[in-house]
Write an enzyme that holds these catalytic residues in place. Structure first.
Site, mmCIF file in Angstrom:
data_model
loop_
_atom_site.group_PDB
_atom_site.id
_atom_site.type_symbol
_atom_site.label_atom_id
_atom_site.label_comp_id
_atom_site.label_asym_id
_atom_site.label_seq_id
_atom_site.Cartn_x
_atom_site.Cartn_y
_atom_site.Cartn_z
ATOM 1 N N ASN A 14 28.421 47.409 29.029
ATOM 2 C CA ASN A 14 27.440 47.253 30.026
ATOM 3 C C ASN A 14 27.097 48.651 30.980
ATOM 4 O O ASN A 14 25.977 49.013 31.373
ATOM 5 C CB ASN A 14 27.852 46.303 31.265
ATOM 6 C CG ASN A 14 27.380 45.126 30.895
ATOM 7 O OD1 ASN A 14 26.436 44.748 30.722
ATOM 8 N ND2 ASN A 14 28.593 44.208 30.657
ATOM 9 N N MET A 90 38.504 45.177 35.578
ATOM 10 C CA MET A 90 39.560 43.860 35.605
ATOM 11 C C MET A 90 40.407 43.969 37.006
ATOM 12 O O MET A 90 41.623 43.542 36.835
ATOM 13 C CB MET A 90 40.261 43.869 34.503
ATOM 14 C CG MET A 90 39.379 43.820 33.213
ATOM 15 S SD MET A 90 38.018 42.432 33.034
ATOM 16 C CE MET A 90 39.144 40.946 32.922
ATOM 17 N N ARG A 91 39.972 44.565 37.876
ATOM 18 C CA ARG A 91 40.856 44.506 39.224
ATOM 19 C C ARG A 91 40.051 43.948 40.549
ATOM 20 O O ARG A 91 38.644 44.173 40.490
ATOM 21 C CB ARG A 91 41.138 45.801 39.647
ATOM 22 C CG ARG A 91 42.013 46.418 38.583
ATOM 23 C CD ARG A 91 42.764 47.616 39.031
ATOM 24 N NE ARG A 91 43.678 47.960 38.098
ATOM 25 C CZ ARG A 91 45.072 47.317 37.809
ATOM 26 N NH1 ARG A 91 45.287 46.547 38.716
ATOM 27 N NH2 ARG A 91 45.686 47.529 36.903
ATOM 28 N N LEU A 92 40.661 43.128 41.358
ATOM 29 C CA LEU A 92 40.020 42.775 42.506
ATOM 30 C C LEU A 92 39.878 44.019 43.491
ATOM 31 O O LEU A 92 40.413 44.887 43.453
ATOM 32 C CB LEU A 92 40.698 41.793 43.288
ATOM 33 C CG LEU A 92 40.689 40.281 42.839
ATOM 34 C CD1 LEU A 92 41.634 39.489 43.308
ATOM 35 C CD2 LEU A 92 39.563 39.635 42.559
ATOM 36 N N ILE A 93 38.641 44.301 44.066
ATOM 37 C CA ILE A 93 38.242 45.107 44.941
ATOM 38 C C ILE A 93 38.889 44.765 46.336
ATOM 39 O O ILE A 93 38.682 43.588 46.952
ATOM 40 C CB ILE A 93 36.704 45.377 45.389
ATOM 41 C CG1 ILE A 93 36.069 45.644 43.821
ATOM 42 C CG2 ILE A 93 36.373 46.510 46.314
ATOM 43 C CD1 ILE A 93 36.515 46.876 43.284
ATOM 44 N N ASN A 107 28.785 42.925 41.059
ATOM 45 C CA ASN A 107 29.541 42.718 39.757
ATOM 46 C C ASN A 107 28.828 41.982 38.621
ATOM 47 O O ASN A 107 27.908 41.118 39.091
ATOM 48 C CB ASN A 107 30.821 41.863 39.979
ATOM 49 C CG ASN A 107 31.827 41.735 38.932
ATOM 50 O OD1 ASN A 107 32.088 42.708 38.081
ATOM 51 N ND2 ASN A 107 32.331 40.275 38.838
ATOM 52 N N HIS A 109 29.403 38.835 35.574
ATOM 53 C CA HIS A 109 30.433 37.993 35.102
ATOM 54 C C HIS A 109 29.893 37.097 33.971
ATOM 55 O O HIS A 109 28.771 36.742 34.171
ATOM 56 C CB HIS A 109 30.924 36.994 36.290
ATOM 57 C CG HIS A 109 32.024 36.107 35.841
ATOM 58 N ND1 HIS A 109 33.254 36.738 35.718
ATOM 59 C CD2 HIS A 109 32.405 34.805 35.513
ATOM 60 C CE1 HIS A 109 34.193 35.605 35.303
ATOM 61 N NE2 HIS A 109 33.715 34.513 35.385
#
Length: 194
Positions: A14, A90-93, A107, A109
Site C-alpha cells: 500500500n 500492526m500496532r494500535l495508535i 487506516n 483494513h
C-alpha cells in the site's frame, strides 16, 4: 504540497500504491517519512528505493507505548508531517499521536468494518462463510478498527477461495481505493483552507 508519513509493519504494497499515485500526480502530497516497527520489513526496502527516509524502532527498547510514540512524534514534527496513513501497521495508535493528529490519521483494513476487525480479517471472513467482504478506510481512534468510516469497497468471496487468492483480490482493491481516498481527503482539506 501536503507532507504525509506512512506507517507500515510489512511488505509495503500500500505504501507503493500511494507512492505511484503521488508520482503520477493523482495524490498531491509527498511521503516525507516511513515509520516502521520491524527492522527488515519489506516496506524498508521499498522506501530506500524511493529515497524516502525511514524511522525504524523496536517497541521493546522503550519503557512503554507513550515513550516510543513520543519519539515518533519528534520525528514527525521534524519533517512537518500533516497526515499519517497507516498501511499494514500492526500496532494500535495511542493518545500521544491521536492528540497530535486529530482526524489526520487514516487506516486501511481488509474487511467491510465493523465486520472482522483486528488481525486475520481475511481468514475471519473465510471461516464465517460470508459471500462478500472488502476494504475499509477509516479515521483512527483509540479502538481497534473502530474509527469513523471514510470509504468502503466490496470484494466478493468466490467458491473455492483460499486465503491467498482472496487476499490478492483485496490487495488489488486496496491499491486503487487508498490513493483515491487520500487524494480526496487532501483536496477537501485544501478547499477548507481557501
Amino acid at each position: 504540497m501536503h507532507k504525509i508519513a506512512v506507517f507500515a509493519s510489512g511488505s509495503g504494497t500500500n505504501f507503493q500504491a500511494i507512492t505511484e499515485a503521488i508520482k503520477s500526480g493523482k495524490v498531491k502530497a509527498a511521503i516525507e517519512l516511513v515509520v516502521c516497527d520491524h527492522d527488515g520489513a519489506g516496506v524498508m526496502e521499498r522506501a530506500a528505493k524511493e529515497n524516502i527516509p525511514a524511522f525504524v524502532f523496536n517497541p521493546k527498547a522503550y519503557q512503554n507505548k507513550e515513550a516510543y510514540e513520543q519519539e515518533i512524534l519528534i520525528q514527525l514534527q521534524k519533517k512537518g508531517i500533516e497526515w499519517i496513513a497507516l498501511a499494514g501497521y500492526m500496532r494500535l495508535i495511542g493518545p500521544t499521536l491521536l492528540q497530535a493528529f486529530p482526524k489526520r490519521i487514516i487506516n486501511i483494513h481488509p474487511s467491510l468494518l465493523p465486520s472482522f476487525p483486528g488481525k486475520d480479517a481475511i481468514g475471519q471472513a473465510l471461516r464465517a462463510g460470508v459471500k462478500m467482504t472488502g476494504v475499509t478506510i477509516h479515521f483512527v481512534d483509540a479502538g481497534m478498527d473502530t474509527g469513523p468510516i471514510i470509504a468502503q469497497a466490496a470484494v466478493p468471496v468466490l467458491d473455492g477461495d483460499t486465503e491467498e487468492r482472496l487476499a490478492g483480490r483485496i490487495h488489488q482493491t486496496e491499491h486503487i481505493l487508498y490513493p483515491k481516498v487520500l487524494a480526496q481527503l487532501l483536496e477537501d482539506q485544501n478547499s477548507m483552507e481557501v
